[in-house]
Enzyme design. Structure first.
Site, mmCIF file in Angstrom:
data_model
loop_
_atom_site.group_PDB
_atom_site.id
_atom_site.type_symbol
_atom_site.label_atom_id
_atom_site.label_comp_id
_atom_site.label_asym_id
_atom_site.label_seq_id
_atom_site.Cartn_x
_atom_site.Cartn_y
_atom_site.Cartn_z
ATOM 1 N N LYS A 43 1.783 -18.420 -1.242
ATOM 2 C CA LYS A 43 0.733 -17.726 -0.751
ATOM 3 C C LYS A 43 0.479 -16.265 -1.047
ATOM 4 C CE LYS A 43 1.953 -17.618 4.186
ATOM 5 N NZ LYS A 43 1.788 -18.516 5.249
ATOM 6 N N TYR A 275 -2.755 16.073 5.645
ATOM 7 C CA TYR A 275 -3.882 16.015 6.310
ATOM 8 C C TYR A 275 -3.558 16.127 7.923
ATOM 9 C CZ TYR A 275 -6.635 14.134 2.435
ATOM 10 O OH TYR A 275 -7.269 14.062 1.298
#
Ligand SMILES: *Cc1c(COP(=O)(O)O)cnc(C)c1O
Length: 404
Positions: A43, A275
């Site tokens: 999956k 940042y």
């Protein structure tokens, strides 16, 4: 990988060692209780490793079944020509039951609404649907509650007699199998035995009964029944650090996430990095720019902590991880001075060349290694190699090895 955005394996790449994956399948099969087979859970694009190449490699190495969450994942495998039995278990009303019947998928049914939709689809298709009844033995997620089991079993049995469905499996899923000795595991096993016994008395003759996931496959042979459903162990990752490291179980990590250093530059003491300036250079130093970011699945939560092997040493991410890139402080040692643009940076891999592992990133990001590998994004090309089996298998770009 799918998608139309051109990707550069030089910027960043996830190397997928299909030889390691085959070895993991063999190591897992060697641990199974007698009579139990292996379902390779592929999956979510095989936990980020690429569903189709991994499915083929797992089947090559002796997996008998494939498992997916959604029907769409299962149908894509069928469309690619995979004939092995595939169970898919996460259905929503209106999902493609008819396509599932026609593709010969094994479709999980946890409730009466799903049984109604699948029998309807079978009638329309003029074919018998293969269904597996899922019981909630205590996980408290998907699956039929024990109180509702008699109604679901009776209706499924009636549909069998009518010829619309065949109940191929009875199954369930553990809540705490990764915590050795957790009392819920024995309790779930007991409930599972009861619910299977009930369905069999009602006339259902399943081909497979199964409840074990990777941790149960590794540690709980009495839970193996006819099949174990292994996901994370297939990819060479331990289900939890508590259980041990992959090598304890003969497993080897399949994915290596690497990049090429994009920029190297000298900066003065006190320079803010990335940042928010959460990192400031403690002295004049050399910074290296790594061109992978949270859009690629490098967790921003590991800012300031995530480990990277570059220039002969493991460095920590300096400052915040941005969408596309982050920075490491290479320092001023001779190893650092040797780092140039284009040098390899390894975020995680098997760990035997000094590189960190996905488990190390999981710790740095306060999550589990499942999430680290599964979230590696589509902008990162998967490069298929056969390192573990080497010359025996050759390299198959589409995941088909030369041998076996
Ligand atoms: C994901 C999943 C598995 C595989 O779990 P692992 O811990 O990765 O082995 C098995 N069964 C179900 C129902 C799942 O959702």
């Amino acid at each position: 990988m799918t998608g139309t955005v051109p990707t550069s394996p030089l910027r960043g790449r996830a190397e997928i060692d299909l030889g390691a994956l085959r070895g993991n399948v063999r190591a897992l099969r060697a641990r199974l209780a007698p009579g139990a087979g292996l379902m390779a859970v592929v999956k979510s694009d095989a936990y980020g490793h690429g569903a189709l190449p991994c499915a083929r490699a797992a089947l090559d190495a002796g997996a008998a079944w494939l498992g997916t969450a959604t029907p769409h994942e299962a149908l894509a495998l069928r469309d690619a020509g995979i004939r092995a039995p595939i169970l898919c278990w996460l259905w929503t009303p209106g999902d493609p039951w008819r396509e599932g019947v026609e593709a010969g998928l094994d479709m999980s049914v946890s409730a009466m609404w799903a049984l109604r939709e699948v029998t309807e689809a079978a009638r329309e298709a003029g074919r018998t649907a293969r269904i597996q009844l899922k019981a909630d033995t205590g996980l408290g997620r998907n699956g039929c509650q024990p109180a509702d089991w008699p109604e679901l079993v009776a209706a499924a049995r009636a549909a069998e007699v009518a010829g619309t469905v065949r109940v191929t499996g009875l199954w369930s899923h553990f809540a705490c199998a990764d915590e050795p000795g957790h009392p819920s595991t024995a309790a779930q096993l007991e409930v599972f035995h009861e619910l299977v016994g009930y369905a069999e008395k009602a006339g259902i003759e399943p081909e497979v009964r199964h409840i074990a996931n990777s941790p149960a496959a590794l540690t709980l042979p009495e839970s193996h029944f006819d099949l174990v459903r292994t996901g994370i162990a297939l990819y060479g990752i331990s289900p939890s650090p508590e259980l041990g490291v992959p090598a304890d179980f003969g497993l080897r990590p399949v994915m290596t996430l690497a990049a090429s250093v994009a920029l190297v530059k000298r900066v003065p003491e006190g320079h803010g990095v990335s940042y928010g300036h959460r990192y400031r250079t403690p002295a004049e130093t050399t910074l290296g720019l790594i061109p992978l970011g949270y859009a690629d699945g490098v967790p921003r939560h590991a800012s300031g902590r995530g480990p990277v092997l570059v220039g002969g040493a493991v460095r920590r991410v300096a400052g915040r991880i941005a969408m596309d890139q982050f920075v490491v402080d290479l320092g001023t040692g001779p190893d650092a001075d040797a780092v140039q643009e284009g040098a390899p940076a390894v975020l995680f891999g098997p760990g035997d060349n000094g590189e960190p592992t996905a488990a190390d990133w999981a710790e740095a990001a306060d999550t589990i290694a499942y999430e680290i590998v599964t979230r590696i994004g589509p902008r990162v090309p998967r490069v298929y190699v056969d390192a573990a089996d080497g010359h025996e298998e050759g390299v198959g770009g589409d995941g088909r090895g030369a041998g076996r």
